[in-house]
Motif scaffolding. Structure first.
Motif, short mmCIF file in Angstrom:
data_model
loop_
_atom_site.label_atom_id
_atom_site.label_comp_id
_atom_site.label_asym_id
_atom_site.label_seq_id
_atom_site.Cartn_x
_atom_site.Cartn_y
_atom_site.Cartn_z
N LEU A 30 0.81 -1.21 0.00
CA LEU A 30 0.00 0.00 0.00
C LEU A 30 0.84 1.27 0.00
N ALA A 31 2.15 1.14 0.28
CA ALA A 31 3.02 2.31 0.37
C ALA A 31 3.19 2.95 -1.00
N THR A 32 3.16 4.26 -1.02
CA THR A 32 3.27 4.99 -2.28
C THR A 32 4.71 5.00 -2.79
N GLN A 33 4.85 5.39 -4.05
CA GLN A 33 6.14 5.35 -4.75
C GLN A 33 7.24 6.10 -4.01
N GLY A 34 6.90 7.23 -3.39
CA GLY A 34 7.93 8.07 -2.76
C GLY A 34 8.54 7.48 -1.51
N LEU A 35 7.91 6.44 -0.94
CA LEU A 35 8.47 5.81 0.25
C LEU A 35 9.51 4.78 -0.19
N THR A 36 10.69 5.30 -0.51
CA THR A 36 11.75 4.52 -1.14
C THR A 36 12.06 3.22 -0.40
N SER A 37 12.22 3.30 0.90
CA SER A 37 12.70 2.15 1.65
C SER A 37 11.65 1.07 1.83
N LEU A 38 10.42 1.29 1.33
CA LEU A 38 9.38 0.27 1.41
C LEU A 38 9.03 -0.31 0.05
N GLN A 39 9.77 0.07 -0.97
CA GLN A 39 9.52 -0.48 -2.31
C GLN A 39 10.28 -1.79 -2.46
N LEU A 40 9.77 -2.84 -1.80
CA LEU A 40 10.46 -4.12 -1.72
C LEU A 40 9.56 -5.24 -2.18
N ASP A 41 10.15 -6.24 -2.85
CA ASP A 41 9.38 -7.45 -3.14
C ASP A 41 9.48 -8.39 -1.94
N ARG A 42 8.84 -9.54 -2.04
CA ARG A 42 8.75 -10.45 -0.90
C ARG A 42 10.13 -10.93 -0.43
N ASP A 43 10.99 -11.30 -1.37
CA ASP A 43 12.31 -11.79 -0.99
C ASP A 43 13.15 -10.70 -0.32
N GLN A 44 13.05 -9.49 -0.85
CA GLN A 44 13.79 -8.38 -0.25
C GLN A 44 13.27 -8.05 1.14
N LEU A 45 11.95 -8.14 1.30
CA LEU A 45 11.36 -7.87 2.61
C LEU A 45 11.74 -8.95 3.61
N LEU A 46 11.76 -10.20 3.16
CA LEU A 46 12.18 -11.29 4.04
C LEU A 46 13.61 -11.08 4.51
N ASP A 47 14.48 -10.64 3.62
CA ASP A 47 15.87 -10.38 3.98
C ASP A 47 15.96 -9.31 5.06
N ARG A 48 15.15 -8.25 4.92
CA ARG A 48 15.16 -7.18 5.93
C ARG A 48 14.62 -7.69 7.27
N VAL A 49 13.55 -8.48 7.23
CA VAL A 49 12.98 -9.01 8.46
C VAL A 49 13.99 -9.91 9.17
N GLU A 50 14.66 -10.77 8.42
CA GLU A 50 15.64 -11.67 9.02
C GLU A 50 16.81 -10.89 9.62
N GLN A 51 17.23 -9.83 8.94
CA GLN A 51 18.30 -8.99 9.48
C GLN A 51 17.85 -8.34 10.79
N SER A 52 16.59 -7.92 10.85
CA SER A 52 16.07 -7.28 12.05
C SER A 52 15.99 -8.28 13.21
N VAL A 53 15.50 -9.48 12.93
CA VAL A 53 15.42 -10.50 13.97
C VAL A 53 16.81 -10.77 14.55
N PHE A 54 17.81 -10.83 13.68
CA PHE A 54 19.18 -11.02 14.14
C PHE A 54 19.66 -9.82 14.96
N ALA A 55 19.32 -8.61 14.49
CA ALA A 55 19.75 -7.40 15.19
C ALA A 55 19.24 -7.37 16.62
N PHE A 56 17.98 -7.75 16.83
CA PHE A 56 17.42 -7.74 18.18
C PHE A 56 18.00 -8.83 19.05
#
Length: 337
Positions: free
Chosen positions: A21-47
Motif C-alpha cells: 500500500l506504500a506509495t512510490q515516494g516511500l523509497t525504503s518500502l519499495q520491496l518485493d517479498r524476498d527483499q522484505l524477508l531479507d530485511r525481516v531476518e536482518q532485524s530478527v538477528f539485530a534484536f
C-alpha cells in the motif's frame, strides 16, 4: 491492546500486504517479498545480537491491530549508514563570486556528491494504514524508534538522521529527478528508487563525479531543492519538535532534505526513562500520565497507555502488564508523548 513490537519472521505475509500500500515516494518500502524477508531476518538477528558496537542492520518495528492481529504500521531504525555500500547524498555548497571589473557579485550554489562509509544512525520506513491513523498512533509509531534507541543506546551512532521525502507533483512527477538525476540514470524514478534499497552500485557507476551548479537548473527545480512532499510535512514538524534540524544535504533522487540531531540531544531520547513496576492495578487514577510503555519482551514490545509515576517507579494497568509481560518488580521504560 494495540502493540508496537519488533518484527517476527511470522509477520512476513501481513507485512507484505502492508508495504504493497506504500506509495512510490516511500523509497525504503519499495520491496518485493524476498527483499522484505531479507530485511525481516536482518532485524530478527539485530534484536538477538549481543555485540556492543553499532552495525548497519535494520531494527524493524511493526504495529499490530488488536481485533484482527494484522500488521497495520511499520517504522525502522537503521543502526548505521554506509559500510560496505556508502551512503550517498548531495551536499549543497554556497559560494560568493565578485568581479571588480564588471562591478557585479553573484551567489552560487552547487551540488556535490558525498559518500559516507561510517555514517550516523538513520530513521525511516514509517508507514501506517490510513484507516488506523489518529488517536496518537502515528506519533507513537514514530517515537517508538527513539525509545528503542534510548533503551539500546550502545547499538546506535552518536548522530541520527532522517531523509525526508522530496517534492512531487500531483501526477507523481518528481521535478528534481526529471531535471537532474534522470539525466545520468536514464530509468524510471520508481525503478531506481526500488533498486537503491537493494544495491547502490549503480549510483557509483552512473552519477557524475563533478559538482552540478543549481544556477543551470530551471527556476521551479531550484525552488524544489530541499522541500518536502506535502504528506511529509507533519513528520518533519514532529522531528523538528524533537530537536532535529535541516542540514546542507539533500537526497540525490528527489532533492528532499536530510535532517539531523545528536542522538543524546533528541528530546524523546532524553525523555525515555528506565523505571520499575511498583504495582499492577485494574484502574488507574485520573492523575495518570499517557506514555509509551516499553518492555524488552521479544527484544522490544510497547503499548500506548497511562501510568502513575512516582520517581523511578510506576503503577500500570493490568491490561498493559499482560500485553507486555510485566509484573511487580519488572524493569521497563516509559516515554511521555
Amino acid at each position: 491492546m494495540w502493540i508496537v513490537r519488533a518484527v517476527r519472521t511470522s509477520d512476513l505475509d501481513s507485512l507484505c500486504s502492508l508495504v504493497a500500500l506504500a506509495t512510490q515516494g516511500l523509497t525504503s518500502l519499495q520491496l518485493d517479498r524476498d527483499q522484505l524477508l531479507d530485511r525481516v531476518e536482518q532485524s530478527v538477528f539485530a534484536f538477538s545480537r549481543r555485540g556492543m558496537s553499532p552495525r548497519g542492520e535494520p531494527f524493524v518495528l511493526v504495529m499490530v491491530e488488536p481485533e484482527s492481529g494484522q500488521i497495520v504500521g511499520t517504522s525502522t531504525v537503521y543502526a548505521k549508514t554506509g559500510g560496505y555500500q556508502p551512503f550517498y547524498v548531495y551536499q549543497r555548497v554556497v559560494s560568493q563570486h565578485r568581479s571588480e571589473q564588471l562591478g557585479v557579485g553573484q551567489t552560487r550554489e552547487r551540488l556535490e556528491l558525498q559518500r559516507t562509509h561510517d555514517g550516523p544512525t538513520e530513521i525511516g520506513s514509517l508507514f501506517l494504514r490510513q484507516r488506523c491513523r489518529g488517536d496518537g498512533r502515528g506519533r507513537w509509531l514514530s517515537l517508538a524508534r527513539f525509545a528503542l534507541i534510548a533503551g539500546m543506546r550502545h547499538r546506535f551512532a552518536d548522530r541520527v538522521i532522517a531523509e525526508m521525502r522530496g517534492l512531487a507533483l500531483s501526477d507523481g512527477t518528481v521535478p528534481f529527478w526529471e531535471a537532474v538525476t534522470s539525466r545520468f540514470i536514464p530509468v524510471n524514478f520508481a525503478v531506481a528508487d526500488t533498486l537503491s534499497t537493494v544495491s547502490k552500485q549503480f549510483i557509483e557507476e552512473m552519477m557524475p563525479q563533478y559538482p552540478i551548479y543549481a544556477d543551470l537548473l530551471p527556476a521551479e527545480v531550484r525552488a524544489a531543492i530541499g522541500q518536502v512532499h506535502p504528506e511529509t510535512k507533519p513528520a518533519l514538524a514532529m522531528l523538528q519538535k524533537e530537536g532535529f534540524a535541516e542540514t546542507d544535504q539533500i537526497d540525490i533522487f528527489d532533492g528532499g532534505p536530510v535532517v539531523s540531531c545528536e542522538t543524546d540531544k533528541i528530546k524523546a531520547v532524553q525523555r525515555t526513562q528506565s523505571v520499575t513496576v511498583a504495582s499492577v492495578i485494574d484502574k488507574l487514577s485520573k492523575e495518570s500520565d499517557r506514555v509509551i510503555l516499553v518492555s524488552d519482551k521479544d527484544g522490544f514490545t510497547s503499548t500506548l497507555t497511562s501510568v502513575v509515576s512516582i520517581g523511578d517507579e510506576v503503577s500500570i494497568a493490568s491490561s498493559a502488564a499482560q500485553a507486555l509481560d510485566l509484573d511487580v518488580g519488572s524493569a521497563c521504560w516509559v516515554l511521555p508523548i
